[in-house]
Structures are given as structure tokens and as C-alpha cells.
Design an enzyme around this catalytic site. Structure first.
Site, short mmCIF file in Angstrom:
data_model
loop_
_atom_site.label_atom_id
_atom_site.label_comp_id
_atom_site.label_asym_id
_atom_site.label_seq_id
_atom_site.Cartn_x
_atom_site.Cartn_y
_atom_site.Cartn_z
CB VAL A 140 4.19 -46.23 -16.77
CG1 VAL A 140 4.57 -46.89 -17.92
CG2 VAL A 140 3.04 -45.32 -16.58
CG ASN B 256 5.08 -41.18 -25.57
OD1 ASN B 256 5.15 -40.09 -26.14
ND2 ASN B 256 4.63 -42.01 -25.98
CB SER C 224 2.32 -30.93 -22.49
OG SER C 224 1.40 -30.10 -22.96
CE1 TYR D 52 -1.22 -34.37 -20.71
CE2 TYR D 52 -0.99 -32.06 -21.28
CZ TYR D 52 -0.63 -33.39 -21.62
OH TYR D 52 -0.29 -33.62 -22.73
CB ALA E 211 0.11 -30.19 -11.67
CE LYS F 227 2.37 -34.62 -20.33
NZ LYS F 227 3.21 -35.79 -20.70
CB ILE G 119 1.33 -33.65 -31.93
CG1 ILE G 119 2.40 -32.95 -31.08
CG2 ILE G 119 1.96 -34.75 -32.91
CD1 ILE G 119 2.93 -31.82 -32.24
P1 NAP Z 1 -2.14 -41.38 -26.99
O1 NAP Z 1 -2.25 -41.49 -28.73
O2 NAP Z 1 -3.05 -41.22 -26.38
O3 NAP Z 1 -1.06 -42.72 -26.87
C1 NAP Z 1 -0.58 -42.67 -25.43
C2 NAP Z 1 -0.41 -44.00 -25.27
O4 NAP Z 1 0.04 -44.44 -23.94
C3 NAP Z 1 -1.53 -45.07 -25.40
O5 NAP Z 1 -1.06 -46.17 -26.18
C4 NAP Z 1 -2.01 -45.42 -23.98
O6 NAP Z 1 -2.74 -46.68 -23.77
C5 NAP Z 1 -0.97 -45.63 -23.38
N1 NAP Z 1 -0.94 -45.29 -21.89
C6 NAP Z 1 -1.91 -44.88 -21.21
N2 NAP Z 1 -1.75 -45.02 -19.92
C7 NAP Z 1 -0.74 -45.96 -19.53
C8 NAP Z 1 -0.18 -46.56 -18.50
N3 NAP Z 1 -0.61 -46.19 -17.30
N4 NAP Z 1 0.82 -47.39 -18.77
C9 NAP Z 1 1.41 -47.80 -19.84
N5 NAP Z 1 0.95 -47.07 -21.14
C10 NAP Z 1 -0.17 -46.18 -20.81
O7 NAP Z 1 -0.92 -40.12 -26.79
P2 NAP Z 1 -0.08 -39.12 -27.50
O8 NAP Z 1 -0.58 -38.03 -28.25
O9 NAP Z 1 0.65 -40.17 -28.46
O10 NAP Z 1 1.00 -38.46 -26.42
C11 NAP Z 1 2.07 -39.21 -26.01
C12 NAP Z 1 2.70 -38.24 -24.83
O11 NAP Z 1 2.89 -37.10 -25.50
C13 NAP Z 1 1.88 -38.04 -23.64
O12 NAP Z 1 2.66 -38.03 -22.67
C14 NAP Z 1 1.39 -36.57 -23.81
O13 NAP Z 1 0.85 -36.14 -22.88
C15 NAP Z 1 2.24 -36.13 -24.74
N6 NAP Z 1 1.67 -34.84 -25.65
C16 NAP Z 1 1.08 -35.04 -26.62
C17 NAP Z 1 0.53 -33.80 -27.40
C18 NAP Z 1 -0.30 -34.44 -28.41
O14 NAP Z 1 -0.96 -33.13 -28.89
N7 NAP Z 1 -0.61 -35.39 -28.93
C19 NAP Z 1 0.99 -32.59 -26.99
C20 NAP Z 1 1.85 -32.59 -25.79
C21 NAP Z 1 2.28 -33.67 -24.81
P3 NAP Z 1 -4.46 -46.67 -23.97
O15 NAP Z 1 -4.76 -45.88 -24.97
O16 NAP Z 1 -4.61 -48.22 -24.33
O17 NAP Z 1 -4.72 -46.34 -22.58
#
Ligand code: NAP
Length: 248
Positions: free
Chosen positions: A59, A85, A146, A158, A160, A162, A191
């Protein structure tokens, strides 16, 4: 918006929150374009969901994102929704000073998180909005922020990014309403996904205890909030905190 039969693009959808959103929106009848950086994992994820297709795209790459949205439009004939996302973490202190030694967060560490979590949202949001406006059918863009957007210890980059995501959500609500495009953001708390599984066990346990509910959220609880924004036509430009009451 009635989600049934709508075409919704979800970035970072091979696993975690993005995959749960894909499953949840597909159950409501949406056709899902799952986007992720690794083709094999996103292709496999898409194969488990009805009426879905997987696309590999980084992305942060402008030309690739433009091509991605052209391809999705060609494959599905329309684009009704986007969930921005995809995101990464590269936590660290701004400076670390111990025993007379100064260590600084590198520009690369800062910029790489801004590239994915902020510029990636800009690029995908811009391309989705262009296609929605050209098709004249409106649409919905949901950005995943977030609770760290308030500013969090060890998360200069992160936090900045978000915070910027929420600001773009507001700006787009104002600019795109005339095209019948709504926006919304979600600020998840902690999460249980692979992202948080990277945390050291002690930090993970402490994070869970920060919520008055004393647990991590589930990806399905975030997916429900996403569909709420899609389905409620009077929501735009706002951020919904889905964090079990956690404050940082
Ligand atoms: P995750 O399990 O790490 O999944 C994120 C996915 O995005 C991974 O499959 C990753 O691929 C992919 N990705 C990373 N860089 C990318 C790029 N440049 N282009 C396309 N895809 C890319 O994360 P998650 O916990 O599901 O989080 C999803 C979103 O929610 C994120 O924006 C995160 O900041 C936000 N969030 C999560 C939490 C939480 O507690 N989990 C809390 C607040 C906010 P690879 O792994 O193959 O690199």
C-alpha cells in the site's frame, strides 16, 4: 448502505482484523477484495471466503495502488467500500540515554511506519474515492486508527500515523459528502491478533488488564464496528473507540 452485493476492498486482509472484517462483511453478502503484501497468504485467505478475490499490493507504492484499484474495478465492475486496515508496528523510544550513551529513533524507523499506516491510507483512500466518484454511486471509507492516536509511550511513529488517519477521516467526510461518500474511523484498543502476539508476555498481560473489562478484544468485535459504520447512513467523519474502556 445495505452491504448485500456491495464490493468492499479491505487492506491487510490476509490475517488478523482485516480477515475478520472480510469474513463478517461477506456473511452480510458483500463481495470482498482482500489486499495484502504477500500474494500466497492473501490468495489463501480469499479462497476461504465466498465471492472474494485476493490481491497482492504494497500500500506504500503509488503506482501499485493505482493499478490495484483499476484491477479491482475491472474484476468486480464497481467499488462501494474501502477499509484501510493494513498497518505495522515498529515501537521504540524517541531517544534512549543510558550510561552516557545516546540512542535515537532512526528516521527510517519513524518513516517506515508513517509510510504504511498514514501514506498507505492516503493512497488507497484517494484511489477508492476516485473510482466511487466516477461511478456516481457513492460509497463508504473506513480507516483503522488506534487508541494510541492520543500519544503512547514508545510509539512516536505509530501514534503520529494513527492521529493522522483520524484527521484524514474528518477531512474526507467534509470533501466527499457532495459525492455521497461517507467516512468513519475505528480506534481499537488491544485486540488479540498476530500483531499483539508479538508483545512480550508481561506487556501482553498488562495490556489486557488496562481495560475495565480485563481482557483483549476480539477481531470479530472490530469487524462488527466496521459493518456498523457501513450500515448507518448518518455516520461520517467520526472515530469510534472499540477498546473495552481502555485509556492510555
Ligand atoms: P496484523 O495481524 O499484523 O495484520 C496486518 C496485515 O497487514 C498483515 O497481513 C500484513 O502483512 C499487512 N501489511 C503490512 N504492511 C503492508 C503493506 N505495506 N501493504 C499491504 N499490506 C501490509 O495486524 P492487526 O492486529 O490485524 O491490525 C490491523 C490494523 O488494526 C492495523 O492498522 C493496526 O495498526 C490496527 N490496530 C490493531 C490493534 C490490535 O490490538 N491488534 C489495535 C489498534 C489498532 P505481513 O504481515 O505479511 O507484513
Amino acid at each position: 448502505m445495505d452491504i448485500n452485493n456491495k464490493v468492499i476492498v479491505i487492506t491487510g486482509a490476509a490475517r488478523g482484523l482485516g480477515y475478520a472484517m472480510a469474513e463478517h462483511l461477506a456473511e452480510k453478502g458483500a463481495k470482498i477484495a482482500l489486499v495484502d503484501i504477500d500474494f500466497d497468504s492473501v490468495d489463501h485467505a480469499a479462497s476461504t471466503i465466498t465471492d472474494a478475490k485476493g490481491y497482492a499490493c504494497n500500500v506504500t507504492n503509488e503506482a501499485d495502488v493505482e493499478q490495484l484499484f483499476q484491477q479491482i474495478k475491472a474484476d468486480f465492475s464497481r467499488i462501494d467500500g474501502l477499509v484501510n486496515n493494513a498497518g505495522i508496528l515498529k515501537d521504540g523510544l524517541l531517544i534512549k540515554y543510558k550510561d552516557g550513551e545516546m540512542r535515537k529513533m532512526s528516521l527510517e524507523q519513524f518513516q517506515s511506519v508513517i509510510d504504511v499506516n498514514l501514506s498507505g491510507v492516503f493512497l488507497c483512500g484517494r484511489e477508492a474515492a476516485s473510482h466511487m466518484v466516477q461511478s456516481d454511486k457513492g460509497g463508504v471509507i473506513v480507516n483503522i486508527s488506534s487508541i494510541s492516536r492520543a500519544g503512547n509511550f514508545g510509539q512516536t511513529n505509530y501514534s503520529a500515523a494513527k492521529a493522522g488517519v483520524v484527521a484524514m477521516t474528518t477531512a474526507w467526510a467534509q470533501e466527499l459528502a457532495r459525492f455521497n461518500i461517507r467516512t468513519g474511523a475505528i480506534a481499537p484498543g488491544f485486540i488479540a491478533t498476530e500483531m499483539t502476539a508479538q508483545m512480550p508476555q508481561k506487556a501482553y498481560d498488562q495490556a489486557a488488564q488496562m481495560s475495565p473489562l480485563k481482557r483483549m478484544g476480539t477481531p470479530q468485535e472490530i469487524a462488527q464496528a466496521v459493518s456498523f459504520i457501513f450500515e448507518n447512513d448518518f455516520i461520517s467523519g467520526r472515530v469510534i473507540e472499540v477498546d473495552g474502556g481502555t485509556r492510555i
